[in-house]
Design an enzyme around this catalytic site. Structure first.
Site, PDB file in Angstrom:
ATOM      1  CB  CYS A   1      -1.001  -0.271   1.285  1.00 33.04           C
ATOM      2  SG  CYS A   1      -0.369   0.079   2.907  1.00 33.04           S
TER       3      CYS A   1
ATOM      4  NE  ARG B   1      -4.598   1.500   1.793  1.00 33.94           N
ATOM      5  CZ  ARG B   1      -4.154   2.406   0.620  1.00 33.94           C
ATOM      6  NH1 ARG B   1      -5.012   2.416  -0.510  1.00 33.94           N
ATOM      7  NH2 ARG B   1      -3.383   3.015   0.552  1.00 33.94           N
TER       8      ARG B   1
ATOM      9  CG  ASP C   1      -5.449   5.835   2.262  1.00 23.61           C
ATOM     10  OD1 ASP C   1      -5.416   5.506   3.647  1.00 23.61           O
ATOM     11  OD2 ASP C   1      -4.541   6.756   2.020  1.00 23.61           O
TER      12      ASP C   1
HETATM   13  P1  4NP Z   1      -1.636   2.723   4.119  1.00 23.06           P
HETATM   14  O1  4NP Z   1      -2.575   4.068   4.616  1.00 23.06           O
HETATM   15  O2  4NP Z   1      -1.413   3.202   2.629  1.00 23.06           O
HETATM   16  O3  4NP Z   1      -2.989   1.684   3.926  1.00 23.06           O
HETATM   17  O4  4NP Z   1      -0.779   2.470   5.059  1.00 23.06           O
HETATM   18  C1  4NP Z   1      -1.927   5.427   4.667  1.00 23.06           C
HETATM   19  C2  4NP Z   1      -0.969   5.656   5.818  1.00 23.06           C
HETATM   20  C3  4NP Z   1      -0.527   6.799   5.864  1.00 23.06           C
HETATM   21  C4  4NP Z   1      -0.764   7.708   4.965  1.00 23.06           C
HETATM   22  C5  4NP Z   1      -1.421   7.455   3.999  1.00 23.06           C
HETATM   23  C6  4NP Z   1      -2.032   6.287   3.927  1.00 23.06           C
HETATM   24  N1  4NP Z   1      -0.216   9.022   5.092  1.00 23.06           N
HETATM   25  O5  4NP Z   1      -0.388   9.846   4.303  1.00 23.06           O
HETATM   26  O6  4NP Z   1       0.788   9.319   6.084  1.00 23.06           O
END
Ligand code: 4NP
Length: 165
Positions: free
Chosen positions: A13, A19, A130
């Site tokens: 991800c 995710r 997300d």
């Molecule tokens: P992930 O979610 O890609 O599912 O781990 C996110 C975690 C952090 C961020 C964006 C999405 N961020 O912008 O810091």
């Protein structure tokens, strides 16, 4: 990185804190239950560097724990081009990360890159949304979609292994 198993999966991800660690733990749970933990290995990574070394988001840890999955020991890392030498399937949570992986893979690695929800034919979605900036319901949706896709992926791998034997 662990020693190569017969089939090596990398869940991917953006941040590797919501995710993909969820998909990592859910798939590990299903592989254990299917008796395939020694044959199929799973890991996770993020395309971004923001959260390297961090534990998963507490909201992901709690939502997963309510369904019996333990994310607490996982730590975020960033995906790298060397991952294409180790992993047979790089499974992206959304189109943006799928595109990032295709750019990183070079021409020889393209066939290793998939959308995780390609293995969830009935989910009605191609992307795992997300959940980071949303509420608790988003984390439940991640689990619903990831569980469906991991069931489909497990069935696909079992058929693949059957053909090899
Ligand atoms: P992930 O979610 O890609 O599912 O781990 C996110 C975690 C952090 C961020 C964006 C999405 N961020 O912008 O810091």
């Amino acid at each position: 990185m662990t020693q190569r198993a017969e089939i090596n999966l990398l869940m991917v991800c953006l941040g590797n804190i919501c995710r993909s660690p969820t998909a990592h733990a859910v798939m590990q749970h299903k592989l254990n239950a299917a008796g395939l933990a020694a044959t199929v290995a799973v890991d996770s990574a993020g395309t971004a560097a923001y959260h390297i070394g961090k534990a998963p988001d507490p909201r992901s840890i709690e939502a997963a724990a309510r369904r019996g999955y333990d994310l607490r020991e996982l730590r975020a890392r960033q995906v790298s081009s060397s991952d294409f030498r180790h992993f047979d399937y790089l499974l992206a949570m959304d189109h943006s990360n799928h595109g990032n992986l295709l750019r990183l893979s070079g021409p020889d690695g393209q066939s290793q890159v998939h959308l995780l929800l390609d293995f969830a034919a009935d989910a009605g979605l191609r992307e795992v949304p997300d959940p980071y900036y949303g509420g608790e319901q988003g984390f439940e949706q991640v689990l619903d979609l990831v569980e469906q896709a991991c069931d489909g992926l497990l069935a696909h791998l079992q058929a693949d292994l059957q053909q090899r034997r």
